[in-house]
Design an enzyme around this catalytic site. Structure first.
Site, PDB file in Angstrom:
ATOM      1  N   TYR A  50       0.836  -1.212   0.000  1.00  0.00           N
ATOM      2  CA  TYR A  50       0.000   0.000   0.000  1.00  0.00           C
ATOM      3  C   TYR A  50       0.870   1.262   0.000  1.00  0.00           C
ATOM      4  O   TYR A  50       0.644   2.186  -0.785  1.00  0.00           O
ATOM      5  CB  TYR A  50      -0.910  -0.027   1.228  1.00  0.00           C
TER       6      TYR A  50
ATOM      7  N   ALA B 121       3.898   1.600  -1.006  1.00  0.00           N
ATOM      8  CA  ALA B 121       4.611   1.728  -2.286  1.00  0.00           C
ATOM      9  C   ALA B 121       3.704   2.329  -3.361  1.00  0.00           C
ATOM     10  O   ALA B 121       4.130   3.200  -4.136  1.00  0.00           O
ATOM     11  CB  ALA B 121       5.130   0.363  -2.736  1.00  0.00           C
TER      12      ALA B 121
ATOM     13  N   LYS C 145       1.112   4.275  -2.926  1.00  0.00           N
ATOM     14  CA  LYS C 145       0.773   5.668  -2.617  1.00  0.00           C
ATOM     15  C   LYS C 145       1.984   6.582  -2.806  1.00  0.00           C
ATOM     16  O   LYS C 145       1.838   7.759  -3.167  1.00  0.00           O
ATOM     17  CB  LYS C 145       0.221   5.775  -1.192  1.00  0.00           C
TER      18      LYS C 145
END
Lengths: 76, 247
Positions: free
Chosen positions: B151, B153, B155
């Site tokens: 997650y 990575a 974002k």
């Protein structure tokens, strides 16, 4: 999946140094921590389609109790 | 700060921030191209705004296939004035449990589909100069948390895209920004809360000095970034997190 394969897989996923048995209290393992709980939740969800929540994790102790929580009928 | 008579593409329009934003823009007189996987959840919007809401059901977790939808929208309503990518998937999964397929699906939803829709919509034939693109990152785009490698990575990837794209599109006065919310009370957050015990849930709430957010806390920032009032803001990541990231 057989219970034997489940236990062997879990030992591999949790990267445990000692052998797991049905009577092992998972929370007494040196390697058990919040990341171990995440691995367990993800493994059970992926292989059995069962979503363990925080309360479930709180309630389990031995691998046998974990198998019961997942549902004995889900094993071969 | 009026966004009336404008054309926007909104992903994740069936729930949470995306739905609140879609309704806000439609209420203000704009036309919205809404994308979500679930077409049942948007029936009310379709019925309430039959002339201004253009909907396409798309699974953003798979390689993107929009067909000719962008061209159809432009032919009907005119070029886009902006896009907001609200769709996203929160995932708590230890690194050791990832597979290439799982990571690909997460990146498809949170980043790859964003990149592709951005590419299609930003073409000169599809969007006006001075358009505004707003992408939802997360405080997790800059911070870390155990179990959130995938997650975080995805974002963080949005933040890299925003900075480079802001420079690439500056000659057309097109602006590209990210916003990074903390925990907002949406179906995605509710799903997260079912997986953790009450003490951990309270700890997460306590990490937000102003409490966890509501969708109506986020929508005004997005509409501001879409409007001409923010015309000198580009390439930024604006945190909107009730103080989470300063603790």
């Amino acid at each position: 999946m057989t219970k034997e394969k489940f236990i062997a897989d879990l030992q591999e996923q949790l990267e445990l140094a000692s052998a797991l048995t049905a009577d092992t209290n998972i929370k007494e393992l040196e390697e058990w921590d919040s990341m171990g709980a995440m691995v367990l939740i993800a493994y059970v969800n992926e292989n059995f389609g069962v979503g363990l929540n925080a309360q479930d994790i709180k309630e389990i102790s031995t691998i046998k109790s974990l198998i019961e929580k997942i549902g004995v009928d889900k094993f071969d | 700060m009026i966004n009336s008579n404008k054309n926007y593409l909104i992903t994740g329009c069936s729930s949470g921030i995306g739905k609140a934003l879609t309704l806000s823009l439609l209420n203000s007189g704009s036309n919205v191209f809404g994308i979500s996987r679930d077409n049942l959840k948007v029936q009310e919007i379709i019925e309430e705004y039959p002339d201004n809401f253009f909907f396409k059901s798309v699974d953003l977790g798979a390689p993107l296939d929009l067909g000719n939808a962008v061209e159809e929208f432009v032919a009907k309503y005119g070029k886009f004035n902006g896009m907001v990518y609200c769709a996203g998937k929160e995932e708590t999964l230890p690194l050791s449990m990832y597979t290439p397929a799982k990571l690909a699906e997460l990146f498809n939803i949170n980043f790859n589909s964003l990149f592709e829709i951005f590419r299609l919509v930003s073409r000169k034939k599809s969007c006006e100069d001075m358009s505004s693109f707003v992408f939802l990152s997360s405080v997790m785009g800059e911070l870390g948390q155990a179990g959130k490698t995938g997650y975080c990575a995805t974002k963080a990837a949005i933040l890299g895209l925003v900075k480079a794209a802001a420079l690439e599109f500056s000659s057309r006065k097109i602006r590209v920004n990210a916003i990074s919310p903390g925990i907002v009370d949406t179906p995605m957050a509710q799903q997260l809360f079912t997986l953790i015990d009450d003490s951990n849930k309270q700890a997460i709430i306590d990490m937000h000095p102003l409490g966890i957010g509501k969708t109506e806390d986020i929508v005004p920032l997005i509409t501001f970034l879409l409007s001409d009032d923010s015309r000198w803001i580009t390439g930024q990541n604006i945190k909107i997190d009730g103080g989470y990231s300063v603790k």
